[in-house]
Design an enzyme around this catalytic site. Structure first.
Site, PDB file in Angstrom:
ATOM      1  N   CYS A 116       0.745  -1.251   0.115  1.00  0.00           N
ATOM      2  CA  CYS A 116       0.024   0.167  -0.019  1.00  0.00           C
ATOM      3  C   CYS A 116       0.839   1.266  -0.142  1.00  0.00           C
ATOM      4  CB  CYS A 116      -1.152  -0.199   1.277  1.00  0.00           C
ATOM      5  SG  CYS A 116      -2.478   1.260   0.924  1.00  0.00           S
ATOM      6  N   ASP A 185      -3.837   2.038   9.720  1.00  0.00           N
ATOM      7  CA  ASP A 185      -4.753   3.117   9.893  1.00  0.00           C
ATOM      8  C   ASP A 185      -5.241   3.019  11.208  1.00  0.00           C
ATOM      9  OD1 ASP A 185      -5.882   4.171   7.269  1.00  0.00           O
ATOM     10  OD2 ASP A 185      -4.840   2.288   7.061  1.00  0.00           O
TER      11      ASP A 185
HETATM   12  C1  RUB Z   1      -3.806   3.503   3.072  1.00  0.00           C
HETATM   13  C2  RUB Z   1      -3.163   2.647   4.137  1.00  0.00           C
HETATM   14  C3  RUB Z   1      -1.813   3.175   4.780  1.00  0.00           C
HETATM   15  C4  RUB Z   1      -2.426   3.766   6.113  1.00  0.00           C
HETATM   16  C5  RUB Z   1      -1.278   4.601   6.891  1.00  0.00           C
HETATM   17  O1  RUB Z   1      -5.144   3.228   2.893  1.00  0.00           O
HETATM   18  O2  RUB Z   1      -3.528   1.607   4.371  1.00  0.00           O
HETATM   19  O3  RUB Z   1      -1.056   2.142   4.889  1.00  0.00           O
HETATM   20  O4  RUB Z   1      -3.353   4.580   5.798  1.00  0.00           O
HETATM   21  O5  RUB Z   1      -0.730   5.780   6.074  1.00  0.00           O
HETATM   22  P1  RUB Z   1      -6.045   3.951   1.948  1.00  0.00           P
HETATM   23  P2  RUB Z   1       0.169   6.925   6.560  1.00  0.00           P
HETATM   24  O6  RUB Z   1      -5.280   3.913   0.657  1.00  0.00           O
HETATM   25  O7  RUB Z   1      -7.195   3.192   1.929  1.00  0.00           O
HETATM   26  O8  RUB Z   1      -6.333   5.313   2.566  1.00  0.00           O
HETATM   27  O9  RUB Z   1       1.281   6.218   7.165  1.00  0.00           O
HETATM   28  O10 RUB Z   1       0.277   7.754   5.465  1.00  0.00           O
HETATM   29  O11 RUB Z   1      -0.791   7.581   7.667  1.00  0.00           O
END
Ligand code: RUB
Length: 309
Positions: A116, A185
């Site tokens: 991701c 998240d």
């Molecule tokens: C994004 C995702 C990321 C986390 C952490 O999912 O799973 O790993 O949100 O991101 P989506 P960060 O694309 O559905 O938002 O470290 O930038 O907070």
């Protein structure tokens, strides 16, 4: 389209994605509403945009934390705008610390695998590169919305070599990896890590090959409502992101956005307060930041549950 409506729409449609970016975008919307309001209307206007934002994506405790913070600083426009500045500064400082601590764990000359698009995990890898470490990153494409492309672009821009593979190649490539890293998240009070669908499958593969799995996540990702017995909500998105349903008449098509990795598959959470196992992370958050006022966050969580209504 009005600027605030556009931000809300962008969050819902994932044009803004990644928990941290979502929280920052939500604050941007609140800032615009505050700027447009006088002190008399501030409370009502801000509360109404907070409710709309909370409903956009239910699996986002970082955004809920930011919005709860906003609701605590509504005595005047000046106070609110100062509070938002402070919150954003703290977020930036925490990112720098996470990047620094995490970079020390990146093996020089090694192969890293990620899934991701996490700004936090990418910052760790960027910082490791700045410290002079050489490594390659295997990036999974992350169906259905291909956030892996964003990750690959960010890493390439930082001069980090990338190998881009389909999600189902993760097992094969995990064999040769030295470390698996993702963002998160949400982290529950019993140490479960919620992240993009596919993360847990890769964590299971990492365990199979003794590859350490680290989660780069600020303490904002800890979700206090889970301590009050509420399960973390898993966002289920439109099936048409997976396939045009008319191609498979009669089939049930599911599109959960996140999965949940159990604490025993996670070696450490890299946060701004240090690197801790997921089992003790919630206690470390409580010790450092105090115990949250559960009633306050539960109220916002309830609103988030009513997504789309
Ligand atoms: C994004 C995702 C990321 C986390 C952490 O999912 O799973 O790993 O949100 O991101 P989506 P960060 O694309 O559905 O938002 O470290 O930038 O907070």
């Amino acid at each position: 389209m009005d600027e605030v409506d556009k931000i809300i729409d962008d969050i819902r449609a994932l044009r803004v994605q990644g928990a941290r970016n979502v929280a920052l975008a939500a604050l941007r919307a609140v800032r615009i509403v505050a700027d447009r309001s006088n002190d008399d209307l501030l409370r009502d206007n801000v509360k109404s945009v907070v409710i709309r934002l909370a409903k956009t994506r239910p699996t986002e405790p970082a955004m809920r934390d930011a919005l709860t913070y906003v609701l605590r600083h509504l005595s005047s426009k000046e106070e609110l705008l100062r509070a938002i500045d402070r919150y954003e500064d703290e977020l930036r400082e925490s990112e720098t610390k996470i990047a620094e601590y995490g970079a020390h764990r990146i093996p020089d000359g090694g192969t890293i695998i990620t899934h991701c698009h996490s700004t936090t995990a990418i910052n760790v890898l960027r910082r490791a590169k700045e410290l002079g470490k050489e490594f390659r990153v295997i990036v999974t494409e992350t169906r259905p919305l291909y956030q892996g492309k964003l990750t690959a672009k960010d890493l390439l821009a930082a001069g980090i070599p990338v190998t881009y593979v389909v999600d189902s190649a993760a097992y094969l490539f995990m064999k040769d990896a030295d470390l698996y890293i993702t963002g998160s998240d949400a982290i529950t009070s019993d140490g479960y890590v919620v992240n993009k669908i596919g993360t847990a499958l890769m964590a299971a593969a990492a365990e199979r090959f003794n590859v350490p799995y680290y989660v780069a996540a600020s303490t904002l990702k800890y979700d206090p409502v889970t301590a009050a017995g509420y399960p973390e909500l898993i966002e289920e998105r439109d099936p048409s992101e997976v396939i045009d349903p008319s191609e498979l008449p009669g089939a049930e098509i599911r599109n959960p956005a996140f999965d949940v990795t159990p604490p025993e598959l996670v070696d450490g959470i890299i946060s701004e307060i240090g690197i801790y196992s997921p089992q003790i992370f919630p206690a470390m958050v409580a010790q450092t930041k105090g115990v949250s006022d559960l009633e306050e966050v539960i109220a916002l969580f309830r609103l988030a549950k009513e997504r789309g209504k």
